[in-house]
Design an enzyme around this catalytic site. Structure first.
Site, PDB file in Angstrom:
ATOM      1  N   ASP A   1       0.843  -1.190   0.000  1.00  0.00           N
ATOM      2  CA  ASP A   1       0.000   0.000   0.000  1.00  0.00           C
ATOM      3  C   ASP A   1       0.882   1.245   0.000  1.00  0.00           C
ATOM      4  O   ASP A   1       1.706   1.431   0.900  1.00  0.00           O
ATOM      5  CB  ASP A   1      -0.936  -0.001   1.215  1.00  0.00           C
ATOM      6  CG  ASP A   1      -2.126   0.930   1.000  1.00  0.00           C
ATOM      7  OD1 ASP A   1      -2.373   1.329  -0.150  1.00  0.00           O
ATOM      8  OD2 ASP A   1      -2.808   1.255   1.999  1.00  0.00           O
TER       9      ASP A   1
ATOM     10  N   TYR B   1       1.103   5.652  -0.546  1.00  0.00           N
ATOM     11  CA  TYR B   1       0.597   6.776   0.255  1.00  0.00           C
ATOM     12  C   TYR B   1       0.619   8.008  -0.634  1.00  0.00           C
ATOM     13  O   TYR B   1       1.128   9.050  -0.252  1.00  0.00           O
ATOM     14  CB  TYR B   1       1.542   6.924   1.453  1.00  0.00           C
ATOM     15  CG  TYR B   1       0.996   7.636   2.671  1.00  0.00           C
ATOM     16  CD1 TYR B   1      -0.257   7.349   3.198  1.00  0.00           C
ATOM     17  CD2 TYR B   1       1.783   8.588   3.332  1.00  0.00           C
ATOM     18  CE1 TYR B   1      -0.713   7.982   4.338  1.00  0.00           C
ATOM     19  CE2 TYR B   1       1.329   9.230   4.475  1.00  0.00           C
ATOM     20  CZ  TYR B   1       0.081   8.919   4.972  1.00  0.00           C
ATOM     21  OH  TYR B   1      -0.373   9.541   6.111  1.00  0.00           O
TER      22      TYR B   1
ATOM     23  N   HIS C   1      -4.328  13.714   1.900  1.00  0.00           N
ATOM     24  CA  HIS C   1      -4.573  12.774   2.991  1.00  0.00           C
ATOM     25  C   HIS C   1      -3.367  12.731   3.923  1.00  0.00           C
ATOM     26  O   HIS C   1      -3.504  12.828   5.145  1.00  0.00           O
ATOM     27  CB  HIS C   1      -4.848  11.379   2.402  1.00  0.00           C
ATOM     28  CG  HIS C   1      -4.889  10.282   3.424  1.00  0.00           C
ATOM     29  ND1 HIS C   1      -5.975  10.076   4.253  1.00  0.00           N
ATOM     30  CD2 HIS C   1      -3.979   9.328   3.751  1.00  0.00           C
ATOM     31  CE1 HIS C   1      -5.729   9.031   5.038  1.00  0.00           C
ATOM     32  NE2 HIS C   1      -4.527   8.560   4.764  1.00  0.00           N
TER      33      HIS C   1
ATOM     34  N   ARG D   1       0.785  14.261  14.167  1.00  0.00           N
ATOM     35  CA  ARG D   1       1.992  15.053  14.470  1.00  0.00           C
ATOM     36  C   ARG D   1       1.755  16.504  14.074  1.00  0.00           C
ATOM     37  O   ARG D   1       2.178  16.943  12.987  1.00  0.00           O
ATOM     38  CB  ARG D   1       3.203  14.537  13.655  1.00  0.00           C
ATOM     39  CG  ARG D   1       3.686  13.130  13.953  1.00  0.00           C
ATOM     40  CD  ARG D   1       4.764  12.731  12.961  1.00  0.00           C
ATOM     41  NE  ARG D   1       4.291  12.881  11.584  1.00  0.00           N
ATOM     42  CZ  ARG D   1       3.617  11.958  10.906  1.00  0.00           C
ATOM     43  NH1 ARG D   1       3.369  10.799  11.478  1.00  0.00           N
ATOM     44  NH2 ARG D   1       3.204  12.188   9.677  1.00  0.00           N
TER      45      ARG D   1
ATOM     46  N   ASP E   1      -9.246   0.195   1.984  1.00  0.00           N
ATOM     47  CA  ASP E   1      -8.261  -0.243   2.973  1.00  0.00           C
ATOM     48  C   ASP E   1      -8.816   0.086   4.372  1.00  0.00           C
ATOM     49  O   ASP E   1      -8.452   1.080   4.979  1.00  0.00           O
ATOM     50  CB  ASP E   1      -6.940   0.494   2.706  1.00  0.00           C
ATOM     51  CG  ASP E   1      -5.876   0.155   3.727  1.00  0.00           C
ATOM     52  OD1 ASP E   1      -5.946  -0.925   4.333  1.00  0.00           O
ATOM     53  OD2 ASP E   1      -4.961   0.992   3.913  1.00  0.00           O
TER      54      ASP E   1
ATOM     55  N   LYS F   1      -4.656  -2.581   9.974  1.00  0.00           N
ATOM     56  CA  LYS F   1      -4.958  -2.534   8.550  1.00  0.00           C
ATOM     57  C   LYS F   1      -5.154  -3.905   7.913  1.00  0.00           C
ATOM     58  O   LYS F   1      -5.591  -3.974   6.768  1.00  0.00           O
ATOM     59  CB  LYS F   1      -3.797  -1.853   7.811  1.00  0.00           C
ATOM     60  CG  LYS F   1      -3.527  -0.428   8.252  1.00  0.00           C
ATOM     61  CD  LYS F   1      -4.162   0.531   7.315  1.00  0.00           C
ATOM     62  CE  LYS F   1      -3.730   1.965   7.594  1.00  0.00           C
ATOM     63  NZ  LYS F   1      -4.471   2.867   6.714  1.00  0.00           N
TER      64      LYS F   1
ATOM     65  N   THR G   1      -4.844   6.567   0.311  1.00  0.00           N
ATOM     66  CA  THR G   1      -6.133   7.259   0.347  1.00  0.00           C
ATOM     67  C   THR G   1      -6.128   8.480  -0.561  1.00  0.00           C
ATOM     68  O   THR G   1      -5.229   9.319  -0.470  1.00  0.00           O
ATOM     69  CB  THR G   1      -6.451   7.685   1.788  1.00  0.00           C
ATOM     70  OG1 THR G   1      -6.306   6.551   2.624  1.00  0.00           O
ATOM     71  CG2 THR G   1      -7.857   8.228   1.902  1.00  0.00           C
TER      72      THR G   1
HETATM   73 CA    CA Z   1      -4.129   2.887   2.993  1.00  0.00          CA
END
Ligand code: CA
Length: 423
Positions: A124, A126, A131, A140, A230, A250, A356
């Site tokens: 997966d 990113y 997102h 953070r 996901d 996940k 995402t």
């Molecule tokens: Ca994901």
């Protein structure tokens, strides 16, 4: 990377399967996505192509001699392109094959759709920068986007065994969670269960170990794309994710849509890959003229929620958000090239998640974590219900389509999954 247009994309092409010519169908003759289905529990699995509300049995139509999608996926793009052309010609209005192929069709609602292929490995990525930024702020506040984000296509190795096809139902996962004021963690059902709106790339031809795939060849290794949800347990994630990243938050369930929309079907919907001013350009190994010209793909994405109360009242699902894959920070070619740059071998059927896909505006967020600001601002639904995170009985439906002036709209079908009570 070659995404040339040909006769199969002709918007004037019509099919003798009447439902394929209806406005708004996901599966006009210009799409022709591949799936695996059976006619019933005691029937063998076959490879089919969706056309309108029907599915064409490719082996019965004498187009292929295998029932194994992974075998088909390992073929060269040239062979797959020839197969697509043959399917298109046979399904086109006026085709001499109509009489023979009418017997090779089933109604989609009457067949069982399975995972389209064996997924050996799942990674997966990113690539949704909006997102990554919004979620980063929640986890953070001082450093939402980590310094590597604009240089490395970030990813982690997920789990393939719990990936299932649309229609998946799964119990709410248990996990370790620890609130900020708790002294010690506890094991309990997740209280912050979420979805993630993603696209998945299914790998076609593999590469040998030690032989990276460069940008010019990358898309020759992508068979096509599916929708991917996901599912994520945010409370588990928050406690477990450091220092090695997602784990049990996940891997309890991931849902994909049944029809693989091929890269060739997506060819009319390509768009330039650009970087916002001031952002670093990709390193040379992640750059190519073709990627700059047409590395992006314009796929519109939607998330819909159907609650138990909606089902009881007989009302349809409610749309939660809408975004586009055009906003991804990295392209399909860059994901594939980066994944293999160290010599890692990809195999036919491997799944690469996009991460995402959230848009720039808050209402374009691809998860509840973002839509509710980490559970602080509940959504109010049209029927008066509220949601911060998913409740038992909630079903999430992802949908996607491509549309461009001068071409026929194509869709991805439905990716549906439902949360059941914890066991
Ligand atoms: Ca994901």
């Amino acid at each position: 990377m070659k995404t040339s247009l040909n006769a199969t994309h002709d918007p004037h092409l019509r099919s003798w399967v009447a439902s394929a010519n209806e406005a708004g169908t996901d599966f006009p003759i210009q799409n022709l996505p591949f799936g695996t289905y059976s006619r019933g529990p005691r029937h063998d699995r076959r490879i089919g192509v969706a056309i309108g509300d029907r599915v064409l049995d490719l082996r019965m139509a004498k187009l292929i001699d295998t029932d194994d999608m992974n075998e088909l996926m390992a073929q060269s793009p040239a062979k797959m392109s020839a197969l697509r052309a043959a399917i298109s010609q046979g399904l086109a209005e006026g085709s001499a094959r109509q009489a023979e192929w009418e017997g090779c069709l089933s109604r989609q609602y009457a067949v069982n759709l399975h995972l389209p292929c064996r997924i050996g490995d799942y990674t997966d990525f990113y690539t949704g920068i909006h997102h990554a930024t919004t979620v980063g702020k929640l986890f953070r506040p001082d450093a939402p986007l980590l310094p590597n984000y604009k240089w490395v296509p970030i990813g982690y190795h997920g789990r393939a065994s719990s990936i299932a096809v649309s229609g998946q139902q799964f119990p709410r996962p248990l996990g370790q969670t620890k609130g900020p004021n708790d002294e010690a963690p506890v094991l309990r059902p997740s209280q912050r269960l979420d979805y993630e709106l993603e696209l998945g790339v299914l790998v076609g031809q593999g590469n040998a170990m030690g032989e990276p795939v460069d940008m010019a060849q990358a898309e020759a290794h992508a068979f096509g794309m599916v929708l991917l949800n996901d599912w994520s347990a945010r409370d588990v994630q928050a406690w477990e994710y450091q220092p090695l990243g997602p784990f049990l938050a996940k891997n309890f369930a991931s849902t994909i849509s049944p029809w693989i929309v091929t890269m060739e079907a997506l060819a009319p919907f390509r768009a330039p890959f650009t970087r916002p001013e001031g952002d670093p350009q990709p390193l040379p190994y992640l750059d190519s003229p073709a990627n700059r010209e047409q590395g992006n793909i314009d796929v519109e994405l939607e998330v819909w929620l159907e609650t138990q109360a909606m089902r009881d009242a007989g009302v349809g699902p409610e749309r939660l958000s809408q975004s586009s894959f055009r906003d991804a920070y990295w392209t399909v070619a860059q994901m594939l090239t980066h994944h293999t740059v160290n010599g890692c071998n990809l195999q036919p059927g491997d799944l690469l998640g996009s991460g995402t896909q959230s848009g720039a505006r808050p209402e374009q967020a691809g998860s509840l974590l973002e839509l509710t600001s980490g559970g602080k601002n509940a959504l109010t639904l049209a029927n008066g219900e509220t949601r911060t995170f998913l409740q038992d009985g909630d079903a999430i439906i992802l949908s996607a389509w491509c549309e461009r002036e001068g071409f026929t709209r194509i869709g991805f079908g439905e990716c549906r999954g439902q949360v059941l009570p914890a066991r």
